[in-house]
Design an enzyme around this catalytic site. Sequence first.
Site, PDB file in Angstrom:
ATOM      1  N   ASP A 183       0.850  -1.201   0.000  1.00 35.72           N
ATOM      2  CA  ASP A 183       0.000   0.000   0.000  1.00 35.72           C
ATOM      3  C   ASP A 183       0.882   1.245   0.000  1.00 35.72           C
ATOM      4  O   ASP A 183       1.966   1.244   0.596  1.00 35.72           O
ATOM      5  CB  ASP A 183      -0.850  -0.035   1.295  1.00 35.72           C
ATOM      6  CG  ASP A 183      -2.142   0.747   1.207  1.00 35.72           C
ATOM      7  OD1 ASP A 183      -2.096   1.922   0.792  1.00 35.72           O
ATOM      8  OD2 ASP A 183      -3.195   0.188   1.573  1.00 35.72           O
ATOM      9  N   HIS A 200     -11.502   3.737   4.806  1.00 38.02           N
ATOM     10  CA  HIS A 200     -10.453   2.971   4.099  1.00 38.02           C
ATOM     11  C   HIS A 200      -9.045   3.358   4.584  1.00 38.02           C
ATOM     12  O   HIS A 200      -8.077   2.701   4.195  1.00 38.02           O
ATOM     13  CB  HIS A 200     -10.579   3.086   2.570  1.00 38.02           C
ATOM     14  CG  HIS A 200     -10.167   4.396   1.980  1.00 38.02           C
ATOM     15  ND1 HIS A 200      -9.785   4.543   0.662  1.00 38.02           N
ATOM     16  CD2 HIS A 200     -10.099   5.629   2.521  1.00 38.02           C
ATOM     17  CE1 HIS A 200      -9.484   5.807   0.418  1.00 38.02           C
ATOM     18  NE2 HIS A 200      -9.671   6.485   1.517  1.00 38.02           N
ATOM     19  N   ASP A 238      -3.257  -2.997  -2.174  1.00 40.58           N
ATOM     20  CA  ASP A 238      -3.929  -1.762  -2.580  1.00 40.58           C
ATOM     21  C   ASP A 238      -3.213  -1.293  -3.848  1.00 40.58           C
ATOM     22  O   ASP A 238      -1.991  -1.064  -3.833  1.00 40.58           O
ATOM     23  CB  ASP A 238      -3.806  -0.725  -1.457  1.00 40.58           C
ATOM     24  CG  ASP A 238      -4.635   0.520  -1.720  1.00 40.58           C
ATOM     25  OD1 ASP A 238      -4.716   0.949  -2.890  1.00 40.58           O
ATOM     26  OD2 ASP A 238      -5.182   1.067  -0.746  1.00 40.58           O
TER      27      ASP A 238
HETATM   28 MN   LIG Z   1      -5.127   0.972   1.392  1.00 44.35          MN
END
Ligand SMILES: [Mn+2]
Length: 293
Positions: free
Chosen positions: A117, A134, A221
């Site tokens: 991420d 999120h 992500d």
């Molecule tokens: Mn994320």
Amino acid sequence: MRLTDVIGVASGLGASNPGCQDGPEVLRSLGFFRDLDWPPGACAWRDIVRPPAEPGLTALERVARVAEAVHERVAESLRAGHFPLVIGGDHSLAIGTWSGVQTALGHEGRLGLVWIDAHMDSHTFETTPSRAIHGMPLACLLGQGEPRLTNIGGEGAKLLPEDVCLIGVRSFESGEADLLKRLGVRVYFMDEVRRRGLSEVFHEAWQRVMRHAAHGGISLDLDALDPEEEPGVGTPVAGGLCRAELIAALRSLRDDRRLRCLEIVEYNPHADRCFATARAVHDLCASVSGGAP
Ligand SMILES: [Mn+2]
């Protein structure tokens, strides 16, 4: 031969920009997963989870309901002996995914998780500047923050700090960085990845999270990737991973039976160019898929 259940999650409720709610439907309609389907029936879209339609619910309640539904689907898939491939949707759905893994497999031992991420996703409502959920799923999985999110699939933490690593981080706030530091979570920031190379860092991170774990997972992500190459994400941050490197790293897990679940989140088709990022989702799935020819 392990069957793959593709579980789409059409929710952008946890993000400030809800565009990634349309990601799963676009990916399904492109048929990009068809060539993973070898032999036929090996990889199938089982379901697309959607937020509850009933009026009067708060955003938090809707996000929690989506996570509960994802928890059910993932646990069911694993109990059937399948491989859940979760396609988002914003990253708040991860609360459901990894709680579901714990519900189904927790009796076998600990869960190791590599979180790839641009962000830390480790805020609580006390530290978040945006209030977007999120930005909180990893904190929730570590048992920190809002009880309606931390108690999905059972009370409290689903992961131990020593069983988690983050890779690719380059945008974060002090509140979440302080939390991870206090808990002792290993973060491979983007500058370390650049210095050492993704292959070495990824290998080390996987070894590390699997030291005490019986099974493992990857939460990806798409904003970890460089937005020059992958524009179709919810929250782009310059200077990320390159697709080919990440595909090569994930390919190293192809024959590792301890990998029990993969999620790929934050695909935003509205920001994509010529389906470049959709193609990245496909190629990333293919890199770990045992079913691809
Ligand atoms: Mn994320």
